[in-house]
Design a protein around this motif. Structure first.
Motif, PDB file in Angstrom:
ATOM      1  N   UNK A   1       1.117  -1.036   0.140  1.00  0.00           N
ATOM      2  CA  UNK A   1      -0.128  -0.175   0.320  1.00  0.00           C
ATOM      3  C   UNK A   1       1.223   1.658   0.041  1.00  0.00           C
ATOM      4  N   UNK A   2       2.263   1.211   0.226  1.00  0.00           N
ATOM      5  CA  UNK A   2       3.011   2.247   0.399  1.00  0.00           C
ATOM      6  C   UNK A   2       3.373   2.893   0.767  1.00  0.00           C
ATOM      7  N   UNK A   3       2.356   2.731   2.524  1.00  0.00           N
ATOM      8  CA  UNK A   3       2.368   3.381   3.692  1.00  0.00           C
ATOM      9  C   UNK A   3       1.666   3.024   4.752  1.00  0.00           C
ATOM     10  N   UNK A   4       1.939   3.474   6.255  1.00  0.00           N
ATOM     11  CA  UNK A   4       0.183   2.717   6.523  1.00  0.00           C
ATOM     12  C   UNK A   4      -0.616   3.735   6.518  1.00  0.00           C
ATOM     13  N   UNK A   5      -0.684   5.123   5.916  1.00  0.00           N
ATOM     14  CA  UNK A   5      -2.100   6.109   5.830  1.00  0.00           C
ATOM     15  C   UNK A   5      -2.168   5.769   4.736  1.00  0.00           C
ATOM     16  N   UNK A   6      -2.011   4.685   3.709  1.00  0.00           N
ATOM     17  CA  UNK A   6      -2.732   3.721   2.976  1.00  0.00           C
ATOM     18  C   UNK A   6      -3.637   2.572   3.586  1.00  0.00           C
ATOM     19  N   UNK A   7      -3.696   2.449   4.343  1.00  0.00           N
ATOM     20  CA  UNK A   7      -4.199   0.922   4.837  1.00  0.00           C
ATOM     21  C   UNK A   7      -5.694   1.690   5.499  1.00  0.00           C
ATOM     22  N   UNK A   8      -7.055   0.507   5.244  1.00  0.00           N
ATOM     23  CA  UNK A   8      -7.929   1.579   6.342  1.00  0.00           C
ATOM     24  C   UNK A   8      -8.149   0.554   7.547  1.00  0.00           C
ATOM     25  N   UNK A   9      -6.726  -0.015   7.619  1.00  0.00           N
ATOM     26  CA  UNK A   9      -6.892  -1.215   8.609  1.00  0.00           C
ATOM     27  C   UNK A   9      -5.364  -0.665   9.385  1.00  0.00           C
ATOM     28  N   UNK A  10      -5.910  -1.767  10.912  1.00  0.00           N
ATOM     29  CA  UNK A  10      -4.661  -1.265  11.742  1.00  0.00           C
ATOM     30  C   UNK A  10      -3.679  -3.215  12.127  1.00  0.00           C
ATOM     31  N   UNK A  11      -2.869  -3.246  11.899  1.00  0.00           N
ATOM     32  CA  UNK A  11      -2.341  -4.674  12.536  1.00  0.00           C
ATOM     33  C   UNK A  11      -3.085  -5.573  13.389  1.00  0.00           C
ATOM     34  N   UNK A  12      -4.043  -4.898  14.324  1.00  0.00           N
ATOM     35  CA  UNK A  12      -4.451  -5.517  15.058  1.00  0.00           C
ATOM     36  C   UNK A  12      -5.740  -6.194  14.699  1.00  0.00           C
ATOM     37  N   UNK A  13      -6.617  -5.585  13.086  1.00  0.00           N
ATOM     38  CA  UNK A  13      -7.226  -6.200  13.074  1.00  0.00           C
ATOM     39  C   UNK A  13      -6.890  -7.666  11.794  1.00  0.00           C
ATOM     40  N   UNK A  14      -4.968  -7.461  11.240  1.00  0.00           N
ATOM     41  CA  UNK A  14      -5.228  -8.325  11.363  1.00  0.00           C
ATOM     42  C   UNK A  14      -5.015  -9.706  11.579  1.00  0.00           C
ATOM     43  N   UNK A  15      -4.378  -9.543  12.955  1.00  0.00           N
ATOM     44  CA  UNK A  15      -3.452 -10.444  14.093  1.00  0.00           C
ATOM     45  C   UNK A  15      -5.431 -10.860  14.657  1.00  0.00           C
ATOM     46  N   UNK A  16      -6.838  -9.971  13.814  1.00  0.00           N
ATOM     47  CA  UNK A  16      -7.555 -10.492  14.806  1.00  0.00           C
ATOM     48  C   UNK A  16      -7.886 -11.340  13.909  1.00  0.00           C
ATOM     49  N   UNK A  17      -8.517 -10.934  12.466  1.00  0.00           N
ATOM     50  CA  UNK A  17      -8.201 -11.858  11.102  1.00  0.00           C
ATOM     51  C   UNK A  17      -7.835 -13.256  11.385  1.00  0.00           C
ATOM     52  N   UNK A  18      -6.251 -13.460  11.129  1.00  0.00           N
ATOM     53  CA  UNK A  18      -5.658 -14.539  10.994  1.00  0.00           C
ATOM     54  C   UNK A  18      -5.982 -15.472  12.685  1.00  0.00           C
ATOM     55  N   UNK A  19      -6.507 -14.985  13.189  1.00  0.00           N
ATOM     56  CA  UNK A  19      -7.001 -15.941  14.867  1.00  0.00           C
ATOM     57  C   UNK A  19      -8.167 -16.273  14.772  1.00  0.00           C
ATOM     58  N   UNK A  20      -8.890 -15.749  13.825  1.00  0.00           N
ATOM     59  CA  UNK A  20      -9.711 -15.816  13.658  1.00  0.00           C
ATOM     60  C   UNK A  20     -10.592 -17.351  12.384  1.00  0.00           C
ATOM     61  N   UNK A  21      -9.514 -16.840  11.183  1.00  0.00           N
ATOM     62  CA  UNK A  21      -9.063 -17.885  10.088  1.00  0.00           C
ATOM     63  C   UNK A  21      -9.180 -18.797  10.956  1.00  0.00           C
ATOM     64  N   UNK A  22      -7.777 -19.211  11.915  1.00  0.00           N
ATOM     65  CA  UNK A  22      -6.735 -19.924  12.616  1.00  0.00           C
ATOM     66  C   UNK A  22      -8.038 -21.166  13.224  1.00  0.00           C
ATOM     67  N   UNK A  23      -9.110 -20.882  14.111  1.00  0.00           N
ATOM     68  CA  UNK A  23      -9.662 -20.930  14.768  1.00  0.00           C
ATOM     69  C   UNK A  23     -11.115 -21.534  14.016  1.00  0.00           C
TER      70      UNK A  23
END
Length: 175
Positions: free
Chosen positions: A125-147
């Motif tokens: 995305x060429x920078x944090x400011x261009x992402x509409x989400x943060x690292x927490x949302x990514x971690x939560x999504x990965x945890x949800x998929x693993x469960x």
């Protein structure tokens, strides 16, 4: 929603009503900081943080017979500071898109750690400011998929459970 994002505040649907036909009749969008602040939780000795500031900014829209919405009330004045650079941190704008979710799933299956997985999205995305989400949302999504994934022997255990339930209750049916 685009105006609120560009201006720097979050929005929520305060009121809405649908008719008998299932169509939306009217709605009220308001600032997320609308409402009376109530800092007390169940225990009055420990204050509970609140973001409510009784902000009066809102928009009321009414559906007319021609199918168009008419704005009946528009209040754009906030009683708090709004910052366009921080609007991406409001929960109403955090969205993990389909492409990002697929990217996270593939990297997780490949054994890439969560922090490196997120950094690859930041680079793309060429920078944090261009992402509409943060690292927490990514971690939560990965945890949800693993469960949600079934492990070895899980399907057999579920089948045994259904079989036992059917033995106890003749009305219990599974396919």
């Amino acid at each position: 929603k685009r105006y609120a994002f560009d201006t720097g505040f979050g929005i929520t649907i305060r009121r809405s009503q649908t008719g008998e036909d299932g169509k939306l009749r009217y709605f009220t969008l308001s600032c997320t900081r609308a409402g009376k602040p109530n800092p007390r939780g169940k225990n009055p000795f420990y204050g509970k943080p609140t973001s409510k500031m009784d902000c009066k900014a809102r928009i009321n829209a009414i559906l007319h017979s021609d199918g168009c919405f008419q704005l009946s009330l528009v209040v754009l004045d906030h009683n708090h500071v709004v910052s366009p650079s921080k609007s991406r941190f409001y929960p109403c704008y955090k969205k993990l898109g389909l492409q990002s979710r697929r990217h996270l799933e593939l990297n997780d299956q490949a054994g890439i750690r969560s922090s490196e997985n997120f950094q690859s999205l930041v680079e793309e995305a060429r920078g944090y400011e261009n992402l509409p989400f943060g690292e927490r949302e990514c971690r939560n999504y990965i945890d949800k998929m693993r469960r949600l994934k079934l492990g070895e022997g899980d399907a057999h255990a579920i089948q045994n459970y259904f079989f036992q339930m059917q033995k106890r209750n003749s009305n219990f049916i599974y396919a």
